[in-house]
Write a protein that holds these residues in place. Sequence first.
Motif, PDB file in Angstrom:
ATOM      1  N   ASN A  90      54.956  40.247  49.310  1.00 30.25           N
ATOM      2  CA  ASN A  90      53.556  40.508  48.993  1.00 30.25           C
ATOM      3  C   ASN A  90      53.384  40.638  47.480  1.00 30.25           C
ATOM      4  OD1 ASN A  90      54.324  43.122  48.286  1.00 30.25           O
ATOM      5  ND2 ASN A  90      54.012  43.846  50.366  1.00 30.25           N
ATOM      6  N   GLY A  91      54.314  40.080  46.747  1.00 32.41           N
ATOM      7  CA  GLY A  91      54.198  40.060  45.290  1.00 32.41           C
ATOM      8  C   GLY A  91      54.356  41.412  44.629  1.00 32.41           C
ATOM      9  N   GLY A  92      55.017  42.361  45.288  1.00 30.97           N
ATOM     10  CA  GLY A  92      55.226  43.679  44.704  1.00 30.97           C
ATOM     11  C   GLY A  92      54.035  44.607  44.831  1.00 30.97           C
ATOM     12  N   LEU A  93      53.060  44.241  45.653  1.00 31.57           N
ATOM     13  CA  LEU A  93      51.863  45.071  45.785  1.00 31.57           C
ATOM     14  C   LEU A  93      52.115  46.374  46.535  1.00 31.57           C
ATOM     15  CD1 LEU A  93      49.173  42.322  46.435  1.00 31.57           C
ATOM     16  CD2 LEU A  93      49.765  43.467  44.292  1.00 31.57           C
ATOM     17  N   LEU A 108      46.610  48.685  44.255  1.00 36.12           N
ATOM     18  CA  LEU A 108      45.264  48.794  44.812  1.00 36.12           C
ATOM     19  C   LEU A 108      44.572  50.089  44.374  1.00 36.12           C
ATOM     20  CD1 LEU A 108      43.081  47.550  46.608  1.00 36.12           C
ATOM     21  CD2 LEU A 108      44.196  48.642  48.575  1.00 36.12           C
ATOM     22  N   HIS A 109      45.322  51.200  44.301  1.00 32.15           N
ATOM     23  CA  HIS A 109      44.729  52.461  43.821  1.00 32.15           C
ATOM     24  C   HIS A 109      44.140  52.286  42.420  1.00 32.15           C
ATOM     25  CE1 HIS A 109      47.394  54.470  46.871  1.00 32.15           C
ATOM     26  NE2 HIS A 109      46.293  55.178  47.019  1.00 32.15           N
ATOM     27  N   TYR A 110      44.903  51.633  41.542  1.00 34.78           N
ATOM     28  CA  TYR A 110      44.445  51.455  40.165  1.00 34.78           C
ATOM     29  C   TYR A 110      43.295  50.452  40.079  1.00 34.78           C
ATOM     30  CZ  TYR A 110      48.388  54.279  38.821  1.00 34.78           C
ATOM     31  OH  TYR A 110      49.269  55.318  38.681  1.00 34.78           O
ATOM     32  N   ALA A 111      43.359  49.427  40.880  1.00 41.55           N
ATOM     33  CA  ALA A 111      42.303  48.412  40.849  1.00 41.55           C
ATOM     34  C   ALA A 111      40.955  49.002  41.255  1.00 41.55           C
ATOM     35  CB  ALA A 111      42.664  47.244  41.768  1.00 41.55           C
ATOM     36  N   VAL A 112      40.932  49.826  42.296  1.00 42.48           N
ATOM     37  CA  VAL A 112      39.653  50.378  42.759  1.00 42.48           C
ATOM     38  C   VAL A 112      39.138  51.481  41.838  1.00 42.48           C
ATOM     39  CG1 VAL A 112      40.078  49.738  45.163  1.00 42.48           C
ATOM     40  CG2 VAL A 112      40.670  52.044  44.400  1.00 42.48           C
ATOM     41  N   ALA A 113      40.020  52.078  41.046  1.00 43.43           N
ATOM     42  CA  ALA A 113      39.607  53.144  40.127  1.00 43.43           C
ATOM     43  C   ALA A 113      39.058  52.600  38.813  1.00 43.43           C
ATOM     44  CB  ALA A 113      40.771  54.081  39.841  1.00 43.43           C
ATOM     45  N   ASN A 114      39.356  51.353  38.521  1.00 47.17           N
ATOM     46  CA  ASN A 114      38.971  50.768  37.246  1.00 47.17           C
ATOM     47  C   ASN A 114      37.640  50.042  37.391  1.00 47.17           C
ATOM     48  OD1 ASN A 114      38.667  49.133  34.963  1.00 47.17           O
ATOM     49  ND2 ASN A 114      40.880  48.851  34.756  1.00 47.17           N
ATOM     50  N   GLN A 115      36.636  50.498  36.662  1.00 51.40           N
ATOM     51  CA  GLN A 115      35.309  49.894  36.799  1.00 51.40           C
ATOM     52  C   GLN A 115      35.267  48.465  36.263  1.00 51.40           C
ATOM     53  OE1 GLN A 115      32.969  52.771  34.509  1.00 51.40           O
ATOM     54  NE2 GLN A 115      32.419  51.121  33.113  1.00 51.40           N
ATOM     55  N   ASN A 116      36.281  48.047  35.526  1.00 47.56           N
ATOM     56  CA  ASN A 116      36.327  46.682  34.996  1.00 47.56           C
ATOM     57  C   ASN A 116      37.022  45.694  35.932  1.00 47.56           C
ATOM     58  OD1 ASN A 116      34.993  47.357  32.556  1.00 47.56           O
ATOM     59  ND2 ASN A 116      36.904  48.274  31.833  1.00 47.56           N
ATOM     60  N   THR A 117      37.614  46.186  37.006  1.00 53.45           N
ATOM     61  CA  THR A 117      38.271  45.302  37.959  1.00 53.45           C
ATOM     62  C   THR A 117      37.216  44.501  38.713  1.00 53.45           C
ATOM     63  OG1 THR A 117      40.090  46.863  38.269  1.00 53.45           O
ATOM     64  CG2 THR A 117      39.818  45.172  39.951  1.00 53.45           C
ATOM     65  N   LEU A 118      37.391  43.204  38.743  1.00 55.71           N
ATOM     66  CA  LEU A 118      36.456  42.348  39.466  1.00 55.71           C
ATOM     67  C   LEU A 118      36.632  42.538  40.975  1.00 55.71           C
ATOM     68  CD1 LEU A 118      36.896  39.042  37.436  1.00 55.71           C
ATOM     69  CD2 LEU A 118      34.988  40.662  37.308  1.00 55.71           C
ATOM     70  N   PRO A 119      35.547  42.526  41.741  1.00 53.27           N
ATOM     71  CA  PRO A 119      35.660  42.632  43.198  1.00 53.27           C
ATOM     72  C   PRO A 119      36.586  41.560  43.784  1.00 53.27           C
ATOM     73  CG  PRO A 119      33.370  42.875  42.546  1.00 53.27           C
ATOM     74  CD  PRO A 119      34.144  42.486  41.309  1.00 53.27           C
ATOM     75  N   GLU A 120      36.596  40.375  43.176  1.00 50.66           N
ATOM     76  CA  GLU A 120      37.463  39.297  43.656  1.00 50.66           C
ATOM     77  C   GLU A 120      38.935  39.686  43.561  1.00 50.66           C
ATOM     78  OE1 GLU A 120      35.040  38.867  41.299  1.00 50.66           O
ATOM     79  OE2 GLU A 120      33.556  37.861  42.578  1.00 50.66           O
ATOM     80  N   THR A 121      39.283  40.455  42.543  1.00 55.96           N
ATOM     81  CA  THR A 121      40.664  40.917  42.381  1.00 55.96           C
ATOM     82  C   THR A 121      41.040  41.840  43.531  1.00 55.96           C
ATOM     83  OG1 THR A 121      40.476  40.754  39.985  1.00 55.96           O
ATOM     84  CG2 THR A 121      42.262  42.123  40.841  1.00 55.96           C
ATOM     85  N   VAL A 122      40.140  42.749  43.879  1.00 57.28           N
ATOM     86  CA  VAL A 122      40.393  43.670  44.991  1.00 57.28           C
ATOM     87  C   VAL A 122      40.503  42.890  46.301  1.00 57.28           C
ATOM     88  CG1 VAL A 122      39.480  45.623  46.309  1.00 57.28           C
ATOM     89  CG2 VAL A 122      39.353  45.621  43.804  1.00 57.28           C
ATOM     90  N   HIS A 123      39.638  41.910  46.493  1.00 62.07           N
ATOM     91  CA  HIS A 123      39.712  41.073  47.702  1.00 62.07           C
ATOM     92  C   HIS A 123      41.063  40.370  47.790  1.00 62.07           C
ATOM     93  CE1 HIS A 123      35.592  41.463  49.199  1.00 62.07           C
ATOM     94  NE2 HIS A 123      35.229  41.496  47.936  1.00 62.07           N
ATOM     95  N   LEU A 124      41.561  39.876  46.666  1.00 61.51           N
ATOM     96  CA  LEU A 124      42.868  39.217  46.650  1.00 61.51           C
ATOM     97  C   LEU A 124      43.981  40.208  46.989  1.00 61.51           C
ATOM     98  CD1 LEU A 124      44.483  36.645  46.123  1.00 61.51           C
ATOM     99  CD2 LEU A 124      44.549  37.274  43.708  1.00 61.51           C
ATOM    100  N   ARG A 164      32.154  52.354  41.767  1.00 56.73           N
ATOM    101  CA  ARG A 164      32.827  51.287  42.510  1.00 56.73           C
ATOM    102  C   ARG A 164      32.423  51.261  43.980  1.00 56.73           C
ATOM    103  NH1 ARG A 164      35.949  47.823  39.860  1.00 56.73           N
ATOM    104  NH2 ARG A 164      34.720  46.706  41.365  1.00 56.73           N
ATOM    105  N   CYS A 165      31.224  51.660  44.310  1.00 51.27           N
ATOM    106  CA  CYS A 165      30.817  51.675  45.712  1.00 51.27           C
ATOM    107  C   CYS A 165      30.739  50.271  46.302  1.00 51.27           C
ATOM    108  CB  CYS A 165      29.523  52.450  45.923  1.00 51.27           C
ATOM    109  SG  CYS A 165      28.071  51.642  45.278  1.00 51.27           S
ATOM    110  N   ASP A 166      30.772  49.241  45.445  1.00 47.79           N
ATOM    111  CA  ASP A 166      30.806  47.865  45.940  1.00 47.79           C
ATOM    112  C   ASP A 166      32.104  47.554  46.666  1.00 47.79           C
ATOM    113  OD1 ASP A 166      32.081  48.155  43.383  1.00 47.79           O
ATOM    114  OD2 ASP A 166      32.078  45.972  43.145  1.00 47.79           O
ATOM    115  N   LEU A 167      33.090  48.446  46.560  1.00 53.13           N
ATOM    116  CA  LEU A 167      34.386  48.204  47.195  1.00 53.13           C
ATOM    117  C   LEU A 167      34.542  48.937  48.535  1.00 53.13           C
ATOM    118  CD1 LEU A 167      36.604  48.420  44.009  1.00 53.13           C
ATOM    119  CD2 LEU A 167      35.648  46.381  45.117  1.00 53.13           C
TER     120      LEU A 167
END
Length: 159
Positions: A5-8, A19-35, A65-68
């Motif tokens: 899983n690529g070290g995820l 994933l914890h860091y991605a959802v906490a960062n307001q600059n993370t694109l939603p597409e990144t979280v989806h990936l 980040r409520c979009d997530l």
Amino acid sequence: HRQSNGGLDVVDIHGKIPLHYAVANQNTLPETVHLLLETYPEGVGVADTSTQNLPLHTVCSYPLRCDLILPLVSVDLFTVLKTNYRHRTPLQLAFRGRRPRPKGMTSLLTQIQDKAIRLIRDTVNDICEERGLPDLVVATICSFALPRIIERTKGEMFW
């Protein structure tokens, strides 16, 4: 043989995964979280070691980040019922603090939580009906079982 899983699933010293860091960062694109969710869906159920927060708890602690919320609960609906080390659900964290909340965030979480509880109740009802148990037994089981089911799901996958 385990598929990569690529070290995820690699955790840091705080027990957090990417994933914890991605959802906490307001600059993370939603597409990144989806990936991240496509590659490692089990990540929604990973609690960090310091607070026992799932990624959904983290999103609710950072209300920008409520979009997530929907992408996370679409992988595992029951994460909305899980509690952290302070026995707080994501919905309780959304109400906490003085940070402004996006319009509709708490109502969305309430709807999701209600759906999860209804699903549990309906499942208990179906099992009792299959076994021919009377309605009073079903009501009793639901009233006693729901709080226990919610507490027991803390930190583990529901099914």
